[in-house]
Design a protein around this motif. Structure first.
Motif, short mmCIF file in Angstrom:
data_model
loop_
_atom_site.label_atom_id
_atom_site.label_comp_id
_atom_site.label_asym_id
_atom_site.label_seq_id
_atom_site.Cartn_x
_atom_site.Cartn_y
_atom_site.Cartn_z
N THR A 66 0.81 -1.22 0.00
CA THR A 66 0.00 0.00 0.00
C THR A 66 0.84 1.27 0.00
O THR A 66 0.29 2.36 0.11
N SER A 67 2.14 1.17 -0.14
CA SER A 67 3.00 2.36 -0.11
C SER A 67 2.86 3.19 -1.37
O SER A 67 3.26 4.34 -1.40
N GLU A 68 2.27 2.62 -2.42
CA GLU A 68 2.09 3.34 -3.68
C GLU A 68 0.61 3.48 -3.99
O GLU A 68 -0.22 2.75 -3.48
N VAL A 69 0.30 4.46 -4.83
CA VAL A 69 -1.07 4.64 -5.28
C VAL A 69 -1.08 4.46 -6.79
O VAL A 69 -0.38 5.18 -7.48
N PRO A 70 -1.80 3.56 -7.38
CA PRO A 70 -2.61 2.52 -6.77
C PRO A 70 -1.72 1.43 -6.17
O PRO A 70 -0.56 1.28 -6.55
N PRO A 71 -2.25 0.66 -5.21
CA PRO A 71 -1.42 -0.34 -4.54
C PRO A 71 -0.96 -1.45 -5.48
O PRO A 71 -1.64 -1.77 -6.44
#
Length: 119
Positions: free
Chosen positions: A53-58
């Motif tokens: 979840t550290s990036e968007v989108p996961p």
């Protein structure tokens, strides 16, 4: 004794790491998780899915045991081929909308009822 109790198929990352066989990973999209699980089960692959979840989108990472790398490559190749075939097939909903529009353009059956009047 431990190997007979070892879990197979989908499992947690911790359980997969406890087997001391080396773990590899590959990234997939969220929409492809269920399809990949089907092929992993077919080939008997021990795997774990982890959401980053550290990036968007996961991102979704699939960890699998290194000795199963050849089986995983076969499963991933078959999964990729199924995705390509799915894109080539026409959408059922799109086809349905086309047929509904074609049916709407056809002239409908018109009935004219006339009442006879007697004198």
């Amino acid at each position: 004794m431990y190997q007979s109790k070892a879990s197979q198929g989908k499992q947690s990352v911790r359980t997969l790491l406890r087997q001391n066989r080396g773990v590899s990973s590959v990234e997939i999209s969220k929409t492809g998780i269920r399809g990949l699980e089907r092929y992993a089960k077919k080939y008997g692959i021990d795997y774990a899915i982890r959401k980053d979840t550290s990036e968007v989108p996961p991102r979704y990472l699939v960890f699998f045991k290194a000795p199963d790398a050849e089986a995983f490559n076969s499963a991933f190749k078959e999964y990729s081929a199924s995705l390509l075939n799915k894109d080539k097939r026409p959408s059922v909903l799109a086809r349905l909308h086309e047929l509904v529009q074609a049916a709407a353009e056809l002239p409908g059956k018109v009935r004219h009822k006339e009442q006879e009047r007697g004198l």
